[in-house]
Design a protein around this motif. Structure first.
Motif, mmCIF file in Angstrom:
data_model
loop_
_atom_site.group_PDB
_atom_site.id
_atom_site.type_symbol
_atom_site.label_atom_id
_atom_site.label_comp_id
_atom_site.label_asym_id
_atom_site.label_seq_id
_atom_site.Cartn_x
_atom_site.Cartn_y
_atom_site.Cartn_z
ATOM 1 N N ASP A 118 62.674 -99.003 31.122
ATOM 2 C CA ASP A 118 61.388 -98.612 30.542
ATOM 3 C C ASP A 118 60.828 -99.785 29.754
ATOM 4 O O ASP A 118 61.544 -100.399 28.954
ATOM 5 N N TYR A 119 59.551 -100.097 29.949
ATOM 6 C CA TYR A 119 58.898 -101.162 29.204
ATOM 7 C C TYR A 119 58.431 -100.634 27.849
ATOM 8 O O TYR A 119 58.314 -99.425 27.636
ATOM 9 N N PRO A 120 58.153 -101.501 26.886
ATOM 10 C CA PRO A 120 57.781 -101.053 25.541
ATOM 11 C C PRO A 120 56.487 -100.242 25.533
ATOM 12 O O PRO A 120 55.610 -100.426 26.391
ATOM 13 N N LYS A 126 54.844 -99.393 32.829
ATOM 14 C CA LYS A 126 55.565 -98.254 32.256
ATOM 15 C C LYS A 126 57.065 -98.349 32.529
ATOM 16 O O LYS A 126 57.892 -98.216 31.619
ATOM 17 N N ARG A 127 57.415 -98.616 33.794
ATOM 18 C CA ARG A 127 58.830 -98.565 34.168
ATOM 19 C C ARG A 127 59.040 -99.326 35.475
ATOM 20 O O ARG A 127 58.159 -99.390 36.343
ATOM 21 N N LEU A 128 60.228 -99.929 35.604
ATOM 22 C CA LEU A 128 60.667 -100.545 36.848
ATOM 23 C C LEU A 128 61.962 -99.873 37.307
ATOM 24 O O LEU A 128 62.779 -99.454 36.486
ATOM 25 N N GLU A 129 62.128 -99.772 38.608
ATOM 26 C CA GLU A 129 63.406 -99.388 39.183
ATOM 27 C C GLU A 129 63.728 -100.366 40.317
ATOM 28 O O GLU A 129 62.825 -100.931 40.933
ATOM 29 N N ARG A 130 64.998 -100.561 40.551
ATOM 30 C CA ARG A 130 65.444 -101.544 41.546
ATOM 31 C C ARG A 130 66.648 -100.986 42.281
ATOM 32 O O ARG A 130 67.553 -100.400 41.665
ATOM 33 N N GLU A 142 69.957 -105.429 51.202
ATOM 34 C CA GLU A 142 68.631 -104.827 51.240
ATOM 35 C C GLU A 142 68.230 -104.451 49.814
ATOM 36 O O GLU A 142 68.967 -103.734 49.130
ATOM 37 N N CYS A 143 67.097 -104.944 49.367
ATOM 38 C CA CYS A 143 66.647 -104.712 47.994
ATOM 39 C C CYS A 143 65.312 -103.973 47.978
ATOM 40 O O CYS A 143 64.464 -104.185 48.854
ATOM 41 N N GLY A 144 65.129 -103.140 46.971
ATOM 42 C CA GLY A 144 63.856 -102.457 46.767
ATOM 43 C C GLY A 144 63.429 -102.573 45.311
ATOM 44 O O GLY A 144 64.269 -102.619 44.405
ATOM 45 N N LEU A 145 62.125 -102.646 45.081
ATOM 46 C CA LEU A 145 61.553 -102.710 43.735
ATOM 47 C C LEU A 145 60.449 -101.678 43.636
ATOM 48 O O LEU A 145 59.595 -101.587 44.534
#
Length: 331
Positions: A118-120, A126-130, A142-145
């Motif tokens: 979660d970003y400040p 707002k948010r990143l997932e990986r 295999e990578c996803g963002l």
């Protein structure tokens, strides 16, 4: 095929969450994932011919804390996502808040995981997932963002794998795939130890003019250069790095609609201007939707780079890193 033990995919116990690490492994690949930056490190591919190869660079000082450096410099090497990429007015962290903070584990098994951060409050992001997944039937990762934002915006986004840069003549070359114009960095961005002229267009064959009046081929004579930043515009989404003496090729593939350009950071060595431990060698092959790493410098007449992000809608991309055996023509 060598038999690789499947280590349990559990975090390495650390008192500080930013130092957590997870290990993934199958018969084709094994790697570590650091909580800081959600970065992949110590990647090893196990090829069908029995060779084990390591394509990514790693700094020598990971376990020795450095003073007054960003966490992504402390852990430099491997591969991680940058949101936003480079230097922007949206984030005080070069390459984004997520590059310098610990991500949290969401889900994991022996060969895949999902992390999030979660970003400040008040940040446009707002948010990143990986996600990171080892392919079950070949030497490939295999990578996803996934990016969630608080408001509609356009942000420079990039990926940051750093490959090893052998120094021996004939040991290394780059196959850049189809692309448009290639250019060295403008003077305001160029590293102080660059040997190439600033804002120079590089020929179709890869010849680049040096400050000393000579020329070098950036694809075949990379180790003759210093610290350089080079942009490949309108890349078609694949770069291959040939490690001829070691008998393998590394391939990075992505969707050019997500990342239409590719930045090359040659660290030979790099980081002299910002790190007390400057002897880092590697080559960043960085798919980006940005103009170099300073979007405020986009020249007149060039479309403003950046990914269009919409509040309430996840933006996602997927990309692959793989290795394959090739004949060692130098043996």
């Amino acid at each position: 095929m060598p038999q690789v033990p499947l280590s349990p995919a559990t975090p390495t116990p650390k008192a500080n969450p930013s130092q957590h690490r997870w290990h993934l492994a199958n018969q084709f690949c094994d790697l570590d994932v650091f909580a800081t930056g959600a970065a992949m490190h110590h990647v090893r591919f196990h090829l069908p011919n029995g060779k084990t190869v390591s394509p990514l660079a790693e700094a020598s000082w990971h376990e020795t804390p450095l003073d007054n450096v960003a966490p992504h410099i402390q852990n430099i090497g491997g591969e991680w996502p940058c949101v936003p990429f480079g230097t922007t007015g949206h984030d005080r962290h070069h390459h984004g808040y997520g590059s310098d903070r610990a991500w949290q584990l969401i889900d994991i098994d022996t060969s895949s995981l999902r992390l999030g951060i979660d970003y400040p409050t008040g940040h446009v992001v707002k948010r990143l997932e990986r996600t990171i997944r080892l392919a079950p039937d070949r030497p490939e990762i295999e990578c996803g963002l996934y990016i969630y934002v608080n408001e509609d915006c356009a942000l420079p986004i990039g990926l940051h794998p750093i490959f090893r840069l052998p120094q021996e003549e004939g040991a290394f070359d780059i196959a850049p795939g189809a692309h448009g114009q290639v250019m060295t960095a403008p003077q305001d961005i160029a590293p102080r130890d660059s040997l190439l002229g600033a804002h120079e267009v590089i020929s179709d064959s890869g010849q680049a003019r040096r400050k000393d009046g000579q020329s070098s081929n950036i694809w075949r004579q990379t180790a003759q250069l210093g610290e350089e930043i080079i942009a490949i515009f309108d890349s078609h989404g694949k770069m291959s790095l040939n490690y001829a003496q070691e008998g393998f090729r590394a391939n990075l593939c992505w969707d050019a609609r997500d990342f239409p350009h590719c930045l090359i950071w040659i660290a030979n060595p790099g980081l002299r201007a910002i790190s007390p431990a400057p002897h880092f060698q590697g080559i960043g092959i960085e798919p980006v939707n940005s103009y170099f790493d300073r979007n405020d410098m986009t020249p007149a007449g060039m479309a403003k780079a950046g990914v269009a992000l919409v509040a309430g809608q996840a933006w996602s991309c997927h990309y692959r890193l793989s290795c394959e055996a090739v004949e060692n023509t130098n043996s």
